[in-house]
Enzyme design. Structure first.
Site, PDB file in Angstrom:
ATOM      1  N   ASP A 428       0.843  -1.198   0.000  1.00 59.39           N
ATOM      2  CA  ASP A 428       0.000   0.000   0.000  1.00 59.39           C
ATOM      3  C   ASP A 428       0.880   1.251   0.000  1.00 59.39           C
ATOM      4  OD1 ASP A 428      -2.165   1.636   0.128  1.00 59.39           O
ATOM      5  OD2 ASP A 428      -2.959   0.866   2.003  1.00 59.39           O
ATOM      6  N   ASP A 429       0.748   2.084  -1.043  1.00 56.37           N
ATOM      7  CA  ASP A 429       1.438   3.380  -1.126  1.00 56.37           C
ATOM      8  C   ASP A 429       2.962   3.249  -1.183  1.00 56.37           C
ATOM      9  OD1 ASP A 429      -1.089   4.411  -0.909  1.00 56.37           O
ATOM     10  OD2 ASP A 429      -0.698   5.627   0.862  1.00 56.37           O
ATOM     11  N   CYS A 466      -6.212   4.085  -3.689  1.00 58.17           N
ATOM     12  CA  CYS A 466      -6.350   2.690  -3.266  1.00 58.17           C
ATOM     13  C   CYS A 466      -7.513   1.931  -3.893  1.00 58.17           C
ATOM     14  CB  CYS A 466      -6.496   2.633  -1.745  1.00 58.17           C
ATOM     15  SG  CYS A 466      -5.190   3.498  -0.847  1.00 58.17           S
ATOM     16  N   ARG A 470      -7.441  -1.331  -6.676  1.00 58.16           N
ATOM     17  CA  ARG A 470      -7.798  -2.696  -6.289  1.00 58.16           C
ATOM     18  C   ARG A 470      -8.974  -3.215  -7.112  1.00 58.16           C
ATOM     19  NH1 ARG A 470      -5.044  -3.181  -1.102  1.00 58.16           N
ATOM     20  NH2 ARG A 470      -3.833  -1.257  -1.025  1.00 58.16           N
ATOM     21  N   LYS A 520      -5.345  -5.820   3.454  1.00 53.84           N
ATOM     22  CA  LYS A 520      -6.280  -4.732   3.190  1.00 53.84           C
ATOM     23  C   LYS A 520      -7.150  -5.049   1.972  1.00 53.84           C
ATOM     24  CE  LYS A 520      -6.275   0.090   1.658  1.00 53.84           C
ATOM     25  NZ  LYS A 520      -5.472   1.304   1.437  1.00 53.84           N
ATOM     26  N   HIS A 522     -10.521  -2.990   0.920  1.00 53.72           N
ATOM     27  CA  HIS A 522     -10.842  -1.639   0.454  1.00 53.72           C
ATOM     28  C   HIS A 522     -11.742  -1.594  -0.781  1.00 53.72           C
ATOM     29  CE1 HIS A 522      -9.193   2.718   0.960  1.00 53.72           C
ATOM     30  NE2 HIS A 522     -10.511   2.600   1.160  1.00 53.72           N
ATOM     31  N   SER A 545      -8.195   1.310   4.741  1.00 56.02           N
ATOM     32  CA  SER A 545      -6.878   1.824   5.123  1.00 56.02           C
ATOM     33  C   SER A 545      -6.752   1.965   6.631  1.00 56.02           C
ATOM     34  CB  SER A 545      -6.630   3.174   4.455  1.00 56.02           C
ATOM     35  OG  SER A 545      -6.648   3.041   3.052  1.00 56.02           O
ATOM     36  N   HIS A 637       1.182   2.414   4.151  1.00 51.35           N
ATOM     37  CA  HIS A 637       0.217   3.517   4.187  1.00 51.35           C
ATOM     38  C   HIS A 637       0.340   4.274   5.510  1.00 51.35           C
ATOM     39  CE1 HIS A 637      -3.721   5.519   4.237  1.00 51.35           C
ATOM     40  NE2 HIS A 637      -3.865   5.214   2.939  1.00 51.35           N
ATOM     41  N   ASP A 689      -0.224  -0.553  -4.931  1.00 51.95           N
ATOM     42  CA  ASP A 689      -1.528  -0.103  -5.436  1.00 51.95           C
ATOM     43  C   ASP A 689      -1.471   1.269  -6.071  1.00 51.95           C
ATOM     44  OD1 ASP A 689      -1.148   1.289  -3.057  1.00 51.95           O
ATOM     45  OD2 ASP A 689      -3.227   1.093  -2.406  1.00 51.95           O
ATOM     46  N   ASN A 690      -0.490   2.059  -5.737  1.00 58.33           N
ATOM     47  CA  ASN A 690      -0.278   3.377  -6.353  1.00 58.33           C
ATOM     48  C   ASN A 690       1.083   3.883  -5.893  1.00 58.33           C
ATOM     49  OD1 ASN A 690      -2.828   3.955  -4.126  1.00 58.33           O
ATOM     50  ND2 ASN A 690      -0.843   4.889  -3.663  1.00 58.33           N
ATOM     51  N   LYS A 707       1.272   9.867  -5.117  1.00 62.70           N
ATOM     52  CA  LYS A 707      -0.085   9.373  -4.916  1.00 62.70           C
ATOM     53  C   LYS A 707      -1.123  10.462  -5.152  1.00 62.70           C
ATOM     54  CE  LYS A 707      -3.088   7.340  -1.376  1.00 62.70           C
ATOM     55  NZ  LYS A 707      -3.170   6.739  -0.028  1.00 62.70           N
TER      56      LYS A 707
END
Length: 881
Positions: A428-429, A466, A470, A520, A522, A545, A637, A689-690, A707
């Site tokens: 994540d991130d 996010c 996904r 996660k 989301h 998150s 994240h 994810d980004n 992001k």
């Protein structure tokens, strides 16, 4: 034949799987008839000098199957003087039974004895003084529970209850003479549990034994024994225990009771009797909850007239069922769960008599595949006490015939090339410049090794934030097509990924894969949107998150730092996408569909480790068929919560420390695959994810932006494909690949196809992963931010539509030089390409090709502000402090 030595194997044929998959809902359709068939007598467990009885199996973290069973010596040699009579026939178990364990690479054996696991304590003041008997092993919430019974004489004053060794010997003598009565020490039997962190810990004796019994007889008013427990987790998340008893002080039919608890290790409270009528004269229950049918089932040793209808000559194991689990138990529609005979490897037929103590082993979807039961092979003749029957322990097996394809892996596709296991590790991130293999600032040896053994995808695209990212991964579509929202989903959102969408998990599950989601999610926290409703067999993680919780729980500050307070919003500002930051409820940890913890700061530092341990254990357990694991990290994240073991190790602050913990996690997962010898048949995709949030300290070098933007730093993510022997080691590609392409690629590798009833935007990129095709399958990409098309790429050219900036990404990946004035033809071509989106998804707002969101009425948070758990998500407790 003497003693309790021989194990025979049965199979459950595809009828079970067919019925379980046939969609009968809550109807009682479970049918064992015809699904059991003899495997043969080749797999035998023999222990000289011991009787053996009652086996309960579970798969360990190393991929092997472990069978826990009762055993006791055939004679009194070396035992307490005066107990000789106790050892005539079965009597020895009453004081000297212990629980041992054997191991096999197959659920059907052969099993090799390993060690004694549990014995009586010898403490006359404890409930488990004399023995440990009748094991029942289960896995709940990542821990292993070994339920068992133990014996200590009831206190004096209870009629007929033995309370001295003299009475024990006297009753044993009555058995020898053929007078069948209550077996010595049979009253006073009590239920307990041993709890371990893993199967291997349990095998090694690293467990805690309950100091108090889970269920004990009072010997006066209710029952004088509590015997043969079986525990399951029901639809409401509570744990139900079924056990047998006999009325106090003597006589009467066996009664089955149900007790309930919020936790698998109790305390359990009696909820009422289950089977009490004469026609249910039964014992030895095995209880489970069938999620697909939404019913409770139990297999029992049946003495009643019902069993005579099933088989007049020899009785049976019978199936009983209940819709509620309490008070409404009845004979099932298809009650027979037995074989009458089997043929051994020499062609000789053997009759089976007096089947008892059934136990089941389930596959990854919760369907029964193996039935274990004790039985005799001689009829109950006149004058032969039950204590002198010779029993064998039967281990029914899987079908088709089992073949070994790697350490403990069982394949149902003998003679075929097995489809690969598939793993996605989604961080994540994670910034493009955080990983060593991509020139980043942190030491990431495991990820770097993965890149050295695999292929880097240097132009792999996600979405700016996010939830959309996904959605693209799960559906193979542009996020705007399947999740048309402007930002991300928040707690208690009324909308989510529509259950009508065909997710990657559903596609692979239909192709025969076991599926699990860890971490996660989301894509919606209401029941219809959860992973278990979108194709995953199991789920463990937080549904959104880790910053989406209250300030007091540490959700707005990183480890040891002050909070970054969001602006409070009014209740009226809450939209379909959920509760805004200033008023968010507590952060839940889910096991499947039930809340098992409220996450606070001290819990956040453990999340990566807990996820990793769960992922490694799951990999080691998935051996009957290919698997798909979606491992979606909460890290890195904001808020940033590395485990304290990693704090200060990176030299790049808490964010760098957490990146290094993620690297440790990746190493654990890949090592688990290597240890299980699954690495050469497993494709692992590592991605994010980004891009990383620059404002919170993330580094995306050499890319521009971060992001929530459509600059390369917001959507181009560091990605590695790893499959030893299939993907060339130490290679890289700058071909355009995207999250949307994972589903069609995985479907092709699994031997199935993408959904044909709806449009998807992904393409099969296996040619890119396997080599350098002359014509890559994808040449363009549309950069959506929410509902707005902000940029478009074709080949190396990228045009920002609003600003008009044009960049040649092959020469200028940092998007630092605008060459629009020099390339007007390219600009016009890319604007025309962007225009193709008008009749489909649109360039702003909802286009004709956008599909409906999933929607629920009256959405509620999983945990309310006061700590109470939503009614359909109650797990171990109804309210957290």
């Amino acid at each position: 034949m003497s003693g309790f030595r021989i194990m025979y194997l049965y199979r459950m044929f595809p009828l079970l799987a067919l019925l379980a998959a046939s969609g009968f809902g809550a109807a009682d359709t479970l049918d064992f008839t015809g699904s059991l068939s003899a495997v043969g007598a080749g797999n035998r467990l023999s222990e000289p000098g011991y009787y053996i009885w009652c086996g309960s199996a579970i798969q360990g973290e190393d991929g092997r199957y472990y069978l826990f069973y009762s055993r006791w010596p055939e004679g009194s040699t070396g035992r307490a003087p005066g107990d000789e009579e106790l050892f005539k026939g079965m009597g020895g178990w009453l004081k000297y039974s212990e629980i041992a364990v054997a191991a096999s690479h197959s659920p059907t054996g052969p099993f090799k004895p390993l060690a004694t696991v549990l014995t009586g304590t010898g403490d006359p003041n404890r409930w488990d003084q004399f023995n440990a008997h009748n094991p029942h092993v289960k896995r709940f919430g990542g821990k292993i529970y070994l339920y068992y019974i133990a014996t200590r004489p009831l206190p004096g004053g209870v009629e007929g209850a033995p309370n001295s060794d003299a009475q024990t010997v006297q009753r044993a003598a009555s058995l020898k003479s053929g007078r069948v009565g209550r077996i010595p020490y049979s009253d006073g039997q009590t239920i307990g549990v041993a709890v371990a962190d893993s199967v291997l810990d349990l095998v090694a004796g690293r467990f805690r034994r309950s100091a108090r019994p889970l269920m004990a007889p009072d010997g006066v008013t209710t029952f004088c024994r509590a015997v043969n427990p079986s525990v399951t987790q029901g639809r409401d998340g509570r744990f139900l225990m079924m056990f047998k008893s006999r009325s106090a002080p003597t006589g009467g039919h066996m009664t089955h009771w149900i007790a309930a608890s919020d936790k698998p290790d109790g305390p359990f409270m009696l909820a009422g009797p289950a089977l009490t009528e004469a026609r249910y004269d039964a014992e030895d229950p095995y209880l489970w909850y069938d999620r697909e049918r939404d019913r409770y089932y139990a297999i029992v040793k049946d003495f009643s007239r019902e069993s005579r209808k099933l088989s007049p000559e020899w009785g049976a194991l019978a199936l009983v069922t209940s819709e509620k689990g309490f008070g409404d138990w009845q004979i099932a529609k298809h009650p027979l769960v037995s074989l009458r005979e089997y043929t051994d490897s020499n062609g000789r037929k053997h009759r089976l008599e007096n089947l008892e103590r059934p136990q089941l082993l389930f596959d990854d979807t919760g369907r029964p595949v193996c039935l274990y039961a004790a039985s005799s092979e001689e009829p109950l003749g006149r004058g032969i006490p039950t204590a002198n029957l010779h029993f064998t322990l039967h281990l029914p097996g899987v079908t088709p015939p089992v073949t070994r394809t790697g350490a403990g892996r069982v394949s149902a596709n003998a003679g075929k090339s097995a489809p690969p296991n598939l793993v996605v590790i989604n961080v994540d991130d994670l910034g493009y410049g955080e990983v060593g293999a991509f020139g980043g600032r942190n030491r990431t040896p495991a990820i770097d090794r993965m890149a050295a053994e695999g292929r880097k995808l240097t132009s792999h695209y996600a979405a700016p934030v996010c939830s959309p990212s996904r959605a693209a991964l799960m559906t193979g579509s542009y996020p705007k097509r399947v999740l048309p929202i402007t930002g991300v989903l928040l707690p208690a959102a009324a909308v989510g990924l529509n259950p009508e969408e065909r997710t990657m998990a559903e596609v692979l599950k239909d192709a025969g894969y076991a599926t699990a989601c860890i971490g996660k999610w989301h894509l919606g926290d209401q029941l219809p949107f959860l992973p278990t409703r979108q194709g995953f067999d199991s789920y463990f993680g937080i549904p959104y998150s880790n910053d989406m919780g209250p300030v007091a729980d540490g959700c707005k500050n990183s480890l040891g730092q002050p909070p970054l307070l969001p602006k409070a919003k009014k209740t009226s500002d809450r939209g379909d996408t959920g509760v805004p930051p200033g008023m968010q409820p507590p952060l839940p940890l889910l096991e499947n569909e039930h809340v098992i913890a409220r996450i606070r700061a001290d819990d956040q530092v453990q999340l990566t480790r807990r996820y990793t341990e769960r992922a490694v254990a799951w990999i080691r357990q998935r051996h009957e068929r290919p698997f798909f694991l979606y491992f979606a990290h909460t890290a890195v994240h904001f808020p940033v919560y590395p485990n304290r073991e990693f704090v200060g190790q990176s030299g790049n602050g808490l964010l760098g420390d957490w990146v290094q913990e993620v690297d440790w996690s990746v190493g654990r997962v890949l090592e688990a695959l290597r240890e299980a010898k699954l690495d050469r048949n497993t494709l692992v995709l590592f991605t994010s994810d980004n891009g990383g949030p620059v404002g919170l300290g993330a580094v995306n070098t050499p890319l521009r932006g971060g992001k929530a933007t459509t600059f390369e730093g917001g959507v181009r993510v560091c990605t590695i494909a790893w499959w030893p022997g299939k993907i060339r080691a130490g290679t890289s590609t700058d071909a355009i690949t995207t999250m949307m392409d994972v589903l069609p690629t995985f479907a092709k590798l699994a031997g199935t196809s993408v959904p044909s009833e709806r449009q998807i935007d992904g393409v099969d990129i296996w040619p890119v992963l396997a080599g350098n095709p002359a014509k890559p399958p994808r040449d363009s990409f549309f950069y959506f931010r929410g509902l707005t098309l902000e940029a478009v790429r074709s080949g190396p050219w990228k045009l920002h539509l609003r600003s008009g900036e044009l960049h040649h990404l092959g020469n200028d990946v940092a998007e630092s030089k605008n060459v629009a004035a020099e390339q007007p033809v390219v600009v016009e071509r890319l604007r025309a390409l962007a225009g193709t989106m008008y009749p489909d998804l649109g360039v702003d707002g909802i286009g004709a090709g956008c599909r409906p969101l999933g929607r629920v009425e009256n959405p509620k948070p999983l945990i309310a502000a006061d700590g109470s758990v939503r009614g359909d998500a109650i797990g171990q407790t109804r309210k957290f402090p």
